[in-house]
Scaffold this motif. Structure first.
Motif, short mmCIF file in Angstrom:
data_model
loop_
_atom_site.label_atom_id
_atom_site.label_comp_id
_atom_site.label_asym_id
_atom_site.label_seq_id
_atom_site.Cartn_x
_atom_site.Cartn_y
_atom_site.Cartn_z
N LEU A 196 0.83 -1.21 0.00
CA LEU A 196 0.00 0.00 0.00
C LEU A 196 0.86 1.25 0.00
CD1 LEU A 196 -2.77 -1.09 2.53
CD2 LEU A 196 -3.01 -0.82 0.04
N ALA A 197 1.98 1.22 0.74
CA ALA A 197 2.89 2.38 0.76
C ALA A 197 3.50 2.62 -0.61
CB ALA A 197 3.99 2.16 1.80
N LEU A 198 3.58 1.57 -1.43
CA LEU A 198 4.14 1.68 -2.78
C LEU A 198 3.03 1.79 -3.84
CD1 LEU A 198 6.95 -1.00 -2.40
CD2 LEU A 198 7.22 1.48 -2.37
N ASN A 199 1.83 2.13 -3.39
CA ASN A 199 0.69 2.43 -4.28
C ASN A 199 0.31 1.26 -5.17
OD1 ASN A 199 0.39 5.39 -3.63
ND2 ASN A 199 2.50 5.39 -4.39
N CYS A 200 0.43 0.04 -4.65
CA CYS A 200 0.09 -1.16 -5.41
C CYS A 200 -1.38 -1.53 -5.24
CB CYS A 200 0.96 -2.33 -4.97
SG CYS A 200 2.69 -2.18 -5.45
N VAL A 239 6.18 2.59 7.32
CA VAL A 239 4.98 1.82 7.65
C VAL A 239 5.32 0.59 8.48
CG1 VAL A 239 3.73 2.63 5.62
CG2 VAL A 239 5.08 0.53 5.45
N ASP A 240 6.56 0.54 8.99
CA ASP A 240 7.00 -0.53 9.89
C ASP A 240 6.86 -1.91 9.24
OD1 ASP A 240 8.16 -1.37 12.27
OD2 ASP A 240 6.23 -1.76 13.23
N ALA A 241 7.16 -1.97 7.94
CA ALA A 241 7.00 -3.24 7.23
C ALA A 241 8.25 -4.10 7.31
CB ALA A 241 6.65 -2.98 5.76
N CYS A 242 9.41 -3.49 7.50
CA CYS A 242 10.67 -4.23 7.43
C CYS A 242 11.47 -4.05 8.71
CB CYS A 242 11.48 -3.80 6.22
SG CYS A 242 10.64 -4.21 4.69
N VAL A 243 12.36 -5.03 8.95
CA VAL A 243 13.09 -5.04 10.22
C VAL A 243 14.28 -4.10 10.21
CG1 VAL A 243 12.38 -7.36 10.84
CG2 VAL A 243 14.39 -7.06 9.42
N SER A 244 14.91 -3.91 9.07
CA SER A 244 16.11 -3.07 9.02
C SER A 244 16.33 -2.63 7.59
CB SER A 244 17.33 -3.85 9.54
OG SER A 244 17.54 -5.02 8.77
N VAL A 260 1.06 9.03 8.15
CA VAL A 260 1.62 9.99 7.20
C VAL A 260 2.84 9.37 6.52
CG1 VAL A 260 2.58 12.30 6.91
CG2 VAL A 260 0.81 11.90 8.63
N LEU A 261 2.84 9.35 5.20
CA LEU A 261 3.97 8.79 4.46
C LEU A 261 5.08 9.83 4.31
CD1 LEU A 261 2.10 6.69 1.74
CD2 LEU A 261 3.19 5.90 3.84
N PRO A 262 6.31 9.41 4.00
CA PRO A 262 7.47 10.31 4.06
C PRO A 262 7.34 11.60 3.27
CG PRO A 262 8.22 8.05 3.88
CD PRO A 262 6.72 8.01 3.75
N ASP A 263 6.82 11.55 2.04
CA ASP A 263 6.76 12.78 1.24
C ASP A 263 5.89 13.83 1.92
OD1 ASP A 263 8.47 12.14 -0.86
OD2 ASP A 263 6.91 11.02 -1.91
N ALA A 264 4.73 13.42 2.43
CA ALA A 264 3.84 14.36 3.13
C ALA A 264 4.50 14.87 4.40
CB ALA A 264 2.51 13.70 3.43
N GLU A 265 5.23 13.98 5.09
CA GLU A 265 5.86 14.39 6.34
C GLU A 265 7.01 15.37 6.09
OE1 GLU A 265 6.53 12.32 10.58
OE2 GLU A 265 6.98 11.09 8.83
N ILE A 266 7.78 15.14 5.03
CA ILE A 266 8.86 16.06 4.69
C ILE A 266 8.30 17.43 4.35
CG2 ILE A 266 10.62 16.55 2.94
CD1 ILE A 266 11.18 13.52 2.88
#
Length: 623
Positions: free
Chosen positions: A154-158, A275-280, A395-401
């Motif tokens: 979803l974060a990658l607009n899929c 979006v806390d999807a990955c560990v690192s 809020v996704l990164p672009d909007a937050e920036i």
């Protein structure tokens, strides 16, 4: 080939003993089975040295020395390496790049077994029967692994597919005990995504202000064992990583500049972290990139046919992505210009190299013998789950920036640094500090900023500067700030907010504030006791009066007629630029002449400038 007895498979999987009979006879791989290796819970694989190869006891050259030798050789050859920013295109040629990004999902369980996902525990301590392909074991899809995968998509607009299926990708290697990897080649769970890249993301200047890169699909798949090479041609295998859930993000071949490719990988990592999807991230091995590279002549673009592509495997840094693409592009162009043919193959890249290296011929769909996995049913994803996860992305990164820049007045560079540092934990730390600081300011009745700053920005800029730069200085003596995902570290946010509260109100100096920060970091000040520490050591700022500053200014300008003459020349229009350097020179003299701990540079500059304009220059003009 006859059936392999179960006892033989058991000896291989549990103790590393590999039969030398049948089709394996005469092979180049043998498994070391000494008791010392078994006791360490590692499987060990030893590779025979091919004829003519260097002996195993040849000492390894340190990487730093190798890089120095390569730099010397490049200098001796008379060749100059172009800066990457000047090496994005080659006249007459078009580069095309597609990327496959593998990211480890943030889950507690593996993809097809209930074993825990572990990265720092004792090797081979979290291994289920299915993880090592024990005969009779069956895969059991862990539904919880789907949550971070869908959030990432979803974060990658899929578009999330309501039904997806698993396939087997066959190949034999010691890190894949089953002889195949379970993936989603034909029916992935997400398709048709896109990522917007902007100039601030570091794309090539040739791509303008922004560019959209399409994502063909995202598929779930299992990871392989972790292989660690040790001296003596021995490789240690840790099966804790087998079956760890991954997503593979496959882009469309729409990238034409190396810097834009690196920017895409960096942006994907930032989105997955948000979006806390990955560990690192890439720097710790949680994200890896495979790059597909091809070139064609500009006159061939109209045909729509791409050149022969090669794949560069397992790039583990953003710089490696850009450097490897440039090197492979130049290699392919050199071959074609010499009348040769580019072969479809898999190639490798090492840090400090100037060329890619051949690993093997390029496998295709036929080589992997893809087939539906008969032991796994389809995965059905309900629309209600998709809508729930979409509504909780935040809020996704672009909007937050954009918000950090517009609302708080941060620079683009600082805003992006806050977002990216510590896998997204630094921005949460900033918000924690800012919330605590604003709460203190409201309680003290001084939440309004200075009149010469946009509303609400002065204290936010102060907090951002300290969360980035002053906190960053602590890492020079400690590699780990202990930053947690909820935005706390070895310097509690409430304590940094207390320091900044007193600094913002000009109750302490910047020097004292920095000393307090170090004391908190070292544990010399208990949590929540910053104000008490200032009081106990009498660190309050007792600033000089306006008259005291004026007297110091009169004292330091004596004998500085040449310096004051520059200000007079500016006033008379003989020079265009205000002599700021001369002003700061005099401010420095004032700071050195006055009592330590009772002066503020900004106050000294303000008083000095006022006296230059209204006292010293009128006096010089009257002479």
């Amino acid at each position: 080939m006859g059936r392999i007895p179960t006892a033989e498979l058991s000896r291989y999987l549990l103790y590393g003993q590999l039969s030398r009979r049948g089709c394996l006879r005469g092979g180049i791989t043998r498994i070391s089975t000494t008791s010392a290796l078994r006791q360490s819970r590692f499987f060990s694989t030893q590779i025979d040295t091919p004829a003519g190869a260097a002996p195993a006891n040849v000492p390894l050259t340190p990487l730093r020395k190798e890089l120095k030798e390569q730099a010397k050789a490049l200098k001796a050859s008379g060749k100059k390496k172009k800066k990457n920013s000047d090496n994005q295109t080659v006249p007459g040629w078009e580069l095309t790049v597609g990327i496959e990004i593998h990211a480890q999902l943030n889950t507690a369980r593996k993809l097809f077994s209930p074993a825990a996902t572990s990265f720092n525990d004792t090797p081979n301590s979290h291994v289920a029967l299915f993880d090592v392909a024990m005969p009779g074991s069956q895969p059991l899809f862990q539904a919880e692994t789907l949550i971070p995968a869908v959030r990432a998509a979803l974060a990658l607009n899929c578009t999330i597919q309501p039904i997806s299926r698993f396939d087997r990708k066959h190949y034999f290697h010691w890190d894949q005990p089953a002889g195949y990897q379970i993936t989603q080649y034909y029916h992935p769970f997400a398709r048709d995504g896109r990522v917007m890249l902007y100039a601030r993301d570091g794309i090539a200047a040739e791509d303008g202000e922004c560019i959209e890169i399409g994502i063909r699909q995202i598929q779930m798949e299992q990871d392989t064992a972790k292989t660690t090479a040790v001296p003596g041609n021995v490789h240690w295998l840790d099966f804790n990583r087998v079956g760890v859930p991954l997503i593979e993000i496959i882009t469309l071949p729409e990238i034409h500049h190396p810097a834009t490719a690196a920017a895409l990988v960096r942006k994907v990592q930032m989105l997955l972290n948000s979006v806390d999807a990955c560990v690192s991230g890439m720097e710790t091995g949680g994200l890896r990139a495979d790059i597909n590279v091809s070139v064609r002549r500009v006159q061939d673009i109209a045909t729509g046919k791409l050149g022969t592509r090669t794949e560069i495997k397992n790039l583990s840094s953003f710089k490696a992505v850009e450097d490897a693409i440039i090197a492979e592009r130049d290699r392919q162009i050199a071959i074609l210009e010499a009348g040769g043919v580019v072969l479809g193959e898999t190639r490798g890249w090492s840090l400090g190299n100037t060329e890619t290296r051949r690993l093997r011929g390029k496998e295709g769909e036929v080589d992997y013998r893809y087939m539906p996995d008969p032991d796994l049913g389809p995965v059905v994803i309900g629309e209600d789950l998709v809508q729930h996860l979409k509504g909780t992305l935040g809020v996704l990164p672009d909007a937050e920036i954009d918000e950090l820049i517009e609302l708080y007045g941060l620079t683009t560079k600082d805003a992006m640094s806050l977002i990216q540092l510590d896998n997204g934990a630094r921005i949460q730390y900033f918000y924690n500090v800012l919330d605590s600081l604003e709460e203190r300011l409201r309680a003290a009745g001084s939440a309004s900023p200075n009149s010469d700053s946009p509303a609400g920005q002065r204290h936010a800029l102060l907090a951002a500067n300290w969360c980035l730069h002053e906190l960053g200085k602590l890492t020079e003596v400690s590699a780990d700030l202990g930053m947690t995902p909820d935005g706390e570290c070895n310097v509690p946010s409430v304590d940094l907010a207390a320091i900044l509260f007193h600094l913002h109100r000009r109750e302490i100096t910047a020097k004292v504030a920095k000393e307090l920060l170090w004391a908190v970091f070292r544990g010399q000040i208990p949590r929540g006791k910053v104000t008490q520490a200032i009081e106990a050591d009498d660190l309050w700022f007792n600033e000089l009066s306006e008259q005291d500053y004026a007297e110091l200014a009169d004292k330091v300008v004596e004998g500085e007629d040449k310096v004051l003459a520059e200000f007079l020349r500016f006033k008379q229009g003989k020079i265009k630029a205000y002599p700021q350097g001369k002003l700061m020179f005099l401010v420095g003299k004032i700071m050195r002449a006055g009592p330590e701990g009772r002066m503020d540079p900004e106050s000294a500059k303000r008083v000095l400038r006022d006296r230059i304009e209204h006292v010293y220059l009128p006096h010089m003009e009257g002479q």
